[in-house]
Design an enzyme around this catalytic site. Structure first.
Site, PDB file in Angstrom:
ATOM      1  N   GLY A  54      -0.663  -0.509  -0.857  1.00 34.17           N
ATOM      2  CA  GLY A  54      -1.480  -1.360  -1.719  1.00 34.17           C
ATOM      3  C   GLY A  54      -1.205  -2.833  -1.503  1.00 34.17           C
ATOM      4  O   GLY A  54      -0.346  -3.220  -0.704  1.00 34.17           O
ATOM      5  N   ILE A  56       0.180  -5.071  -3.490  1.00 34.79           N
ATOM      6  CA  ILE A  56       1.534  -5.452  -3.895  1.00 34.79           C
ATOM      7  C   ILE A  56       2.564  -4.731  -3.038  1.00 34.79           C
ATOM      8  O   ILE A  56       3.497  -5.340  -2.511  1.00 34.79           O
ATOM      9  CB  ILE A  56       1.755  -5.133  -5.386  1.00 34.79           C
ATOM     10  CG1 ILE A  56       0.820  -5.967  -6.256  1.00 34.79           C
ATOM     11  CG2 ILE A  56       3.209  -5.390  -5.786  1.00 34.79           C
ATOM     12  CD1 ILE A  56       0.801  -5.571  -7.720  1.00 34.79           C
ATOM     13  N   ASP A  76       2.610   6.512  -0.061  1.00 38.66           N
ATOM     14  CA  ASP A  76       1.294   6.180  -0.610  1.00 38.66           C
ATOM     15  C   ASP A  76       0.361   7.360  -0.400  1.00 38.66           C
ATOM     16  O   ASP A  76       0.592   8.195   0.484  1.00 38.66           O
ATOM     17  CB  ASP A  76       0.714   4.930   0.065  1.00 38.66           C
ATOM     18  CG  ASP A  76      -0.274   4.193  -0.834  1.00 38.66           C
ATOM     19  OD1 ASP A  76      -1.373   4.726  -1.054  1.00 38.66           O
ATOM     20  OD2 ASP A  76       0.054   3.105  -1.326  1.00 38.66           O
ATOM     21  N   GLU A  79      -4.054   7.321   3.230  1.00 40.66           N
ATOM     22  CA  GLU A  79      -3.538   7.539   4.593  1.00 40.66           C
ATOM     23  C   GLU A  79      -3.922   6.428   5.563  1.00 40.66           C
ATOM     24  O   GLU A  79      -3.136   6.061   6.436  1.00 40.66           O
ATOM     25  CB  GLU A  79      -3.978   8.912   5.123  1.00 40.66           C
ATOM     26  CG  GLU A  79      -5.339   8.980   5.806  1.00 40.66           C
ATOM     27  CD  GLU A  79      -6.515   8.929   4.843  1.00 40.66           C
ATOM     28  OE1 GLU A  79      -7.657   8.983   5.318  1.00 40.66           O
ATOM     29  OE2 GLU A  79      -6.301   8.832   3.627  1.00 40.66           O
ATOM     30  N   ILE A 105       2.446  10.412  -6.392  1.00 43.24           N
ATOM     31  CA  ILE A 105       3.493  10.353  -7.411  1.00 43.24           C
ATOM     32  C   ILE A 105       3.202  11.268  -8.599  1.00 43.24           C
ATOM     33  O   ILE A 105       4.093  11.525  -9.413  1.00 43.24           O
ATOM     34  CB  ILE A 105       3.718   8.911  -7.921  1.00 43.24           C
ATOM     35  CG1 ILE A 105       2.460   8.351  -8.592  1.00 43.24           C
ATOM     36  CG2 ILE A 105       4.205   8.014  -6.805  1.00 43.24           C
ATOM     37  CD1 ILE A 105       2.686   7.063  -9.358  1.00 43.24           C
ATOM     38  N   LYS A 130      -4.921   0.061 -11.100  1.00 43.18           N
ATOM     39  CA  LYS A 130      -4.900  -1.281 -11.669  1.00 43.18           C
ATOM     40  C   LYS A 130      -6.279  -1.823 -12.057  1.00 43.18           C
ATOM     41  O   LYS A 130      -6.359  -2.870 -12.686  1.00 43.18           O
ATOM     42  CB  LYS A 130      -4.249  -2.248 -10.676  1.00 43.18           C
ATOM     43  CG  LYS A 130      -2.838  -1.839 -10.280  1.00 43.18           C
ATOM     44  CD  LYS A 130      -2.299  -2.748  -9.191  1.00 43.18           C
ATOM     45  CE  LYS A 130      -0.892  -2.372  -8.790  1.00 43.18           C
ATOM     46  NZ  LYS A 130      -0.843  -1.083  -8.066  1.00 43.18           N
ATOM     47  N   ILE A 168       7.632  -2.219 -10.557  1.00 39.10           N
ATOM     48  CA  ILE A 168       6.828  -3.391 -10.203  1.00 39.10           C
ATOM     49  C   ILE A 168       5.523  -3.401 -10.973  1.00 39.10           C
ATOM     50  O   ILE A 168       5.089  -4.428 -11.471  1.00 39.10           O
ATOM     51  CB  ILE A 168       6.519  -3.417  -8.688  1.00 39.10           C
ATOM     52  CG1 ILE A 168       7.825  -3.457  -7.879  1.00 39.10           C
ATOM     53  CG2 ILE A 168       5.625  -4.592  -8.332  1.00 39.10           C
ATOM     54  CD1 ILE A 168       8.651  -4.700  -8.088  1.00 39.10           C
ATOM     55  N   SER A 169       4.857  -2.251 -11.072  1.00 40.36           N
ATOM     56  CA  SER A 169       3.560  -2.280 -11.733  1.00 40.36           C
ATOM     57  C   SER A 169       3.175  -0.934 -12.295  1.00 40.36           C
ATOM     58  O   SER A 169       3.405   0.099 -11.702  1.00 40.36           O
ATOM     59  CB  SER A 169       2.474  -2.755 -10.771  1.00 40.36           C
ATOM     60  OG  SER A 169       2.397  -1.900  -9.665  1.00 40.36           O
ATOM     61  N   LYS A 172       0.246  -4.850 -16.594  1.00 36.26           N
ATOM     62  CA  LYS A 172       1.109  -5.788 -17.293  1.00 36.26           C
ATOM     63  C   LYS A 172       0.524  -6.257 -18.625  1.00 36.26           C
ATOM     64  O   LYS A 172       0.812  -7.348 -19.090  1.00 36.26           O
ATOM     65  CB  LYS A 172       1.394  -7.005 -16.386  1.00 36.26           C
ATOM     66  CG  LYS A 172       2.045  -6.630 -15.062  1.00 36.26           C
ATOM     67  CD  LYS A 172       3.332  -5.863 -15.282  1.00 36.26           C
ATOM     68  CE  LYS A 172       4.061  -5.599 -13.982  1.00 36.26           C
ATOM     69  NZ  LYS A 172       3.394  -4.690 -13.099  1.00 36.26           N
TER      70      LYS A 172
END
Length: 201
Positions: A54, A56, A76, A79, A105, A130, A168-169, A172
């Site tokens: 991604g 980030i 990730d 692919e 995940i 996001k 990290i994310s 937020k």
């Protein structure tokens, strides 16, 4: 183009035109690695980056590679972008062991296999949905990835005694008023998963 003073100053031999660089658009000086930052937490370590393909995660992976870990694991579910990221890193860091893992995940068994095989010492968790408008249409996906995915990873990090887990994310949002914000509040606080789902939906 150079500023007016540079053009007037005859001692400066700058070209009148040049290509635009990213520094021109930042509006500030480029951030570089500080000499006072202690990088021993990362150097000579096995580092896992989730969401490594991604926006980030790919930038973070590039930075991690420069800190000389012994092994950089890129996880990730995309692919194509994962392939591109690992190719870019291999070109720049030929001596670094890099392992791309096509995984999700939200699948505990897949994640556990990664921890069992590679035993990461440092985890940077960037994987998350996001895009608020899209996830407002599919709130169950926001919960599945940003809450349960983070929970899966955090539990495995604890089980395998990971030295550092850096979130990290997820999203937020502060004082969340949307599904994305509720998912973030859940993943980043002591709320129970059930309470998060109840509030989000």
């Amino acid at each position: 183009m150079p500023d007016v003073e540079s053009v007037i100053d005859s001692n400066v031999t700058k070209p009148l035109l040049r290509d635009v660089t990213i520094e021109d658009l930042l509006g500030r000086s480029l951030a570089t690695q500080s000499d006072v930052v202690d990088l021993t937490a990362i150097r000579e370590k096995v580092v896992l980056v989730t969401g490594a393909a991604g926006s980030i995660g790919s930038e973070l992976s590039l930075q991690m590679a420069s800190y000389r870990p012994t092994h950089l694991i890129l996880l990730d579910s995309n692919e194509s972008d994962l392939h591109d990221v690992q190719l870019d890193l291999r070109l720049q860091y030929r001596d670094l062991q890099i392992t791309p893992i096509l995984g999700d995940i939200t699948q505990p068994a897949e994640l556990k296999a990664v921890f069992e095989q590679y035993h990461p010492e440092i985890v940077f968790h960037c994987a998350a949905y996001k895009h608020v408008p899209m996830l407002e249409r599919y709130p169950h996906k926001a919960i599945q990835a940003n809450v349960f995915g983070t929970k899966n990873l955090a539990e495995l990090a604890h089980q395998f005694q990971v030295e550092r887990f850096v979130l990290i994310s997820t999203d937020k949002a502060i004082d969340p008023s949307s599904v994305m914000g509720q998912a973030s509040a859940c993943a980043n606080s002591s709320f129970t998963i059930c309470k998060c789902i109840r509030h989000a939906l």
